[in-house]
Design an enzyme around this catalytic site. Structure first.
Site, mmCIF file in Angstrom:
data_model
loop_
_atom_site.group_PDB
_atom_site.id
_atom_site.type_symbol
_atom_site.label_atom_id
_atom_site.label_comp_id
_atom_site.label_asym_id
_atom_site.label_seq_id
_atom_site.Cartn_x
_atom_site.Cartn_y
_atom_site.Cartn_z
ATOM 1 N N ASP A 8 0.980 -1.346 -0.127
ATOM 2 C CA ASP A 8 0.034 -0.041 0.072
ATOM 3 C C ASP A 8 0.874 1.281 0.140
ATOM 4 O O ASP A 8 0.543 2.284 0.766
ATOM 5 C CB ASP A 8 -0.911 0.097 1.152
ATOM 6 N N LYS A 106 -7.107 -4.988 -2.936
ATOM 7 C CA LYS A 106 -7.942 -5.673 -1.877
ATOM 8 C C LYS A 106 -8.642 -4.482 -1.231
ATOM 9 O O LYS A 106 -8.569 -3.311 -1.632
ATOM 10 C CB LYS A 106 -6.856 -5.906 -0.654
ATOM 11 N N CYS A 151 -1.839 -2.419 7.683
ATOM 12 C CA CYS A 151 -2.087 -3.396 6.665
ATOM 13 C C CYS A 151 -0.740 -4.265 6.567
ATOM 14 O O CYS A 151 -0.747 -5.383 6.322
ATOM 15 C CB CYS A 151 -2.306 -2.864 5.451
HETATM 16 C C1 VGL Z 1 -4.724 0.964 5.370
HETATM 17 C C2 VGL Z 1 -6.147 1.847 6.912
HETATM 18 C C3 VGL Z 1 -7.010 1.774 6.003
HETATM 19 C C4 VGL Z 1 -3.297 0.502 5.088
HETATM 20 C C5 VGL Z 1 -5.829 0.682 4.754
HETATM 21 O O1 VGL Z 1 -2.865 0.364 4.080
HETATM 22 O O2 VGL Z 1 -2.704 0.486 6.303
HETATM 23 N N1 VGL Z 1 -5.171 1.622 6.639
HETATM 24 N N2 VGL Z 1 -7.058 1.109 4.917
#
Ligand code: VGL
Ligand code: ZN
Length: 202
Positions: A8, A106, A151
């Site tokens: 991410d 995802k 994540c």
């Molecule tokens: C994430 C919060 C919401 C992340 C993704 O990538 O850590 N955190 N969605």
């Protein structure tokens, strides 16, 4: 065989983004430098439809960063982030992507959040990442990216469950909540994972 999983590293998680992780941009040069040491590099991308159930805006009257229930699970309500095809959902412009062989998306199901790169938070649906890695002969995974306490940590815990030797590269991640990060790093250690520094790789 070892693989680097870049989690991410998207514009919305960088300073100035919709859900900024403090110093999130500082990990990008480290991740770029690490990639040549791995025979396989893959990435994940948080990829939400508009109106996703994890967004505070989908719950009228509820504030960001408060907790509610989604799909029967405890859920932190986030600012709208990583909306499919928006600039915020794109991988960071400074991230080298030449070596990234596959990207696993995802968070596409409105009804449930998905922190781990392997499964949704209810462990109902697989992204296929574990089978992909096993199919490529991977036994050891090294994790970098954002956010360390969300994540990246959830991906580490699932990697251990899937039987991979698991190393979280501490200086190649940043967290949203420092206390949460300390706690979840301990849980990763308890389950057999390693917390390492990038200078030990190469
Ligand atoms: C994430 C919060 C919401 C992340 C993704 O990538 O850590 N955190 N969605
Ligand atoms: Zn998300």
């Amino acid at each position: 065989m070892k693989s680097l999983i870049v989690i991410d590293v998207q514009n919305d998680f960088l300073p100035g983004g919709a859900l900024p992780v403090p110093e999130g941009d500082q990990i990008i040069p480290i991740i770029n430098k690490l990639q040549p040491f791995f025979p396989l590099v893959v990435a994940t991308q948080d990829w939400h439809p508009e109106g996703h159930g994890s967004f505070a805006t989908s719950h009228p009257g509820m504030e960001e960063f408060r907790t509610t229930t989604l799909a029967g699970l405890e859920q932190i309500l986030w600012p709208d982030h990583c909306v499919q095809e928006s600039p915020g959902a794109a991988l960071a412009g400074d991230l080298s992507t030449k070596a990234i062989e596959a990207i696993f998306r995802k968070g596409m199901d409105r009804e449930i959040d998905s922190y781990s790169g392997f499964f949704d938070n209810g462990h109902k649906k697989s992204t296929g990442l574990a089978d992909y890695l096993k199919g490529r002969g991977v036994t050891e995974v090294y994790l970098a990216g954002l956010a360390g306490d969300v994540c990246v940590a959830f991906t580490a815990l699932d990697a251990l469950k899937e039987g991979f030797q698991t190393c979280l590269i501490e200086d190649a991640t940043r967290a949203i909540g420092m206390e949460e990060f300390e706690k979840i790093k301990n849980r990763i250690r308890e389950r057999g994972g390693n917390i390492i520094q990038s200078k030990t790789i190469g």
